[in-house]
Design a protein around this motif. Structure first.
Motif, mmCIF file in Angstrom:
data_model
loop_
_atom_site.group_PDB
_atom_site.id
_atom_site.type_symbol
_atom_site.label_atom_id
_atom_site.label_comp_id
_atom_site.label_asym_id
_atom_site.label_seq_id
_atom_site.Cartn_x
_atom_site.Cartn_y
_atom_site.Cartn_z
ATOM 1 N N ALA A 231 0.857 -1.190 0.000
ATOM 2 C CA ALA A 231 0.000 0.000 0.000
ATOM 3 C C ALA A 231 0.887 1.231 0.000
ATOM 4 N N ASP A 232 0.293 2.357 -0.289
ATOM 5 C CA ASP A 232 1.061 3.604 -0.332
ATOM 6 C C ASP A 232 1.118 4.298 1.014
ATOM 7 N N ARG A 233 0.412 3.738 2.024
ATOM 8 C CA ARG A 233 0.406 4.341 3.346
ATOM 9 C C ARG A 233 0.043 3.291 4.398
ATOM 10 N N TYR A 234 0.212 3.665 5.629
ATOM 11 C CA TYR A 234 -0.111 2.774 6.739
ATOM 12 C C TYR A 234 -1.607 2.444 6.707
ATOM 13 N N PRO A 235 -1.986 1.173 6.982
ATOM 14 C CA PRO A 235 -3.403 0.785 6.905
ATOM 15 C C PRO A 235 -4.337 1.680 7.707
ATOM 16 N N GLY A 236 -3.891 2.143 8.860
ATOM 17 C CA GLY A 236 -4.750 2.988 9.677
ATOM 18 C C GLY A 236 -5.017 4.356 9.069
ATOM 19 N N GLU A 237 -4.227 4.750 8.074
ATOM 20 C CA GLU A 237 -4.377 6.048 7.431
ATOM 21 C C GLU A 237 -5.126 5.977 6.103
ATOM 22 N N MET A 238 -5.532 4.779 5.691
ATOM 23 C CA MET A 238 -6.240 4.638 4.423
ATOM 24 C C MET A 238 -7.669 5.153 4.544
ATOM 25 N N VAL A 239 -8.144 5.692 3.449
ATOM 26 C CA VAL A 239 -9.525 6.194 3.408
ATOM 27 C C VAL A 239 -10.266 5.491 2.274
ATOM 28 N N GLY A 240 -11.600 5.417 2.432
ATOM 29 C CA GLY A 240 -12.413 4.808 1.389
ATOM 30 C C GLY A 240 -12.495 3.304 1.461
ATOM 31 N N LEU A 241 -11.930 2.713 2.510
ATOM 32 C CA LEU A 241 -11.994 1.258 2.701
ATOM 33 C C LEU A 241 -12.849 0.943 3.925
ATOM 34 N N GLN A 242 -13.501 -0.212 3.904
ATOM 35 C CA GLN A 242 -14.356 -0.612 5.011
ATOM 36 C C GLN A 242 -13.538 -0.786 6.292
ATOM 37 N N ASP A 243 -14.151 -0.434 7.398
ATOM 38 C CA ASP A 243 -13.455 -0.523 8.686
ATOM 39 C C ASP A 243 -13.032 -1.949 9.008
ATOM 40 N N ARG A 244 -13.861 -2.917 8.641
ATOM 41 C CA ARG A 244 -13.508 -4.307 8.941
ATOM 42 C C ARG A 244 -12.297 -4.763 8.133
ATOM 43 N N LEU A 245 -12.137 -4.222 6.917
ATOM 44 C CA LEU A 245 -10.940 -4.526 6.138
ATOM 45 C C LEU A 245 -9.712 -3.892 6.777
ATOM 46 N N LEU A 246 -9.822 -2.626 7.143
ATOM 47 C CA LEU A 246 -8.695 -1.935 7.769
ATOM 48 C C LEU A 246 -8.300 -2.601 9.076
ATOM 49 N N SER A 247 -9.294 -3.116 9.795
ATOM 50 C CA SER A 247 -9.003 -3.805 11.049
ATOM 51 C C SER A 247 -8.178 -5.065 10.802
ATOM 52 N N ARG A 248 -8.502 -5.798 9.749
ATOM 53 C CA ARG A 248 -7.754 -7.007 9.419
ATOM 54 C C ARG A 248 -6.379 -6.678 8.861
ATOM 55 N N PHE A 249 -6.272 -5.610 8.096
ATOM 56 C CA PHE A 249 -4.970 -5.201 7.579
ATOM 57 C C PHE A 249 -4.024 -4.857 8.729
ATOM 58 N N SER A 250 -4.560 -4.261 9.781
ATOM 59 C CA SER A 250 -3.737 -3.822 10.909
ATOM 60 C C SER A 250 -3.473 -4.934 11.923
ATOM 61 N N SER A 251 -4.086 -6.091 11.744
ATOM 62 C CA SER A 251 -3.952 -7.174 12.719
ATOM 63 C C SER A 251 -2.612 -7.891 12.626
ATOM 64 N N GLY A 252 -1.906 -7.715 11.521
ATOM 65 C CA GLY A 252 -0.624 -8.379 11.353
ATOM 66 C C GLY A 252 0.540 -7.423 11.535
#
Length: 305
Positions: A231-252
């Motif tokens: 990605a071009d930025r940290y998962p927590g800083e992404m916009v336009g994506l579902q919260d449940r996706l961002l939560s899983r991206f940040s779990s690792g």
């Protein structure tokens, strides 16, 4: 040299001698001058028949033995044949030039490269699953992503690797809807040991695609399969994506790649010059590194002329 059974030939030869002896004995017993000729003719025909039968029997025994040996040899080969695990072909999306050895390591990307190497050596067994490699444009994220797939391909041929960009994932999903093949689409991305997705930030605004990727992510994660994304930025800083996706991206584990420092840039220039067969003096290499310092992307060093 293979042994041949001579028993039929020997029996035929002895039988012919016996026939000749009978012929002579008959001629003597009859005492008729024409009798030996008649008996001799009859015995000659009989001898010829016995000889032909003997040859036929010899060839029959020979071919039976040959067939038996061939069967025994085939069985021995089947017993010695190892149980090979299924091997998969290289994913067409993988660039074979992107390897861990060709990735120039510096203080700016050391952590990301170490994480990529650990994931490639033990996919799905690390605590950092998923692995998200993020950074600016041209920092080498795609290089590391493909390097993981290539390392697994060469080291663990029984593992299946699926590599695709977020754009390709989206286009494949749209095509599956158009052709009523959503089941096949799901299998193509979920029947894998390692899923590599490039530029996940481009999923933003695509609700149905995010839904599909969410279910794909969940199924692979629960099955203990490795997931790597860039990605071009940290998962927590992404916009336009579902919260449940961002939560899983940040779990690792999230590993960033920063712009390279001067020494790393010089090393990149030297590596690219060597790959292209160019002999440049150190002054020229240093000049190129300084000249492109205002544009800190390693990709600019690769494409500059």
């Amino acid at each position: 040299m293979k042994r041949i059974n001579y028993l039929p030939f020997t029996c035929s030869f002895l039988l012919m001698l016996s026939v000749q002896q009978i012929s002579v004995a008959c001629s003597v017993c009859y005492g008729d001058p024409e009798s030996p000729m008649i008996v001799g003719m009859n015995m000659g025909i009989l001898t010829l028949l016995v000889f032909v039968v003997g040859i036929w029997a010899s060839f029959a025994v020979f071919f039976l033995n040959l067939r038996k040996r061939a069967k025994v040899h085939a069985n021995s080969l089947n017993e010695k044949k190892p149980n090979r695990k299924k091997q998969y072909n290289r994913n067409k999306q993988l660039n074979e030039k992107y390897t861990l050895s060709s990735f120039i390591e510096g203080t700016n990307n050391q952590f990301a490269k170490a994480a990529a190497r650990n994931v490639a050596e033990s996919p799905g067994k690390q605590s950092f699953n998923p692995l998200v490699i993020y950074g600016g444009v041209g920092m080498g994220k795609t290089h590391l992503l493909h390097a993981i797939g290539n390392r697994v391909f060469h080291g663990q041929r029984n593992k299946r690797v699926v590599c695709a960009s977020s754009e390709k994932f989206t286009l494949d999903f749209i095509s599956s809807i158009q052709k009523n093949r959503t089941v096949e689409f799901s299998k193509s991305y979920r029947n894998t040991d390692i899923l590599l997705i490039d530029d996940v930030q481009f999923f933003q605004g695509k609700e149905q695609t995010q839904e599909q990727f969410f279910h794909t992510f969940n199924e692979l994660f629960q099955a203990g399969k490795q997931i790597v994304m860039t990605a071009d930025r940290y998962p927590g800083e992404m916009v336009g994506l579902q919260d449940r996706l961002l939560s899983r991206f940040s779990s690792g584990l999230s590993a960033d790649i920063q712009p390279p420092d001067f020494e790393t840039r010089v090393a990149i220039v030297m590596e690219k010059a060597e790959q292209n067969g160019l002999k440049l003096s150190y002054d020229i290499i240093e000049f190129i590194g300084c000249l492109l310092y205002t544009s800190p992307s390693p990709r600019d060093l690769s494409t500059s002329r």
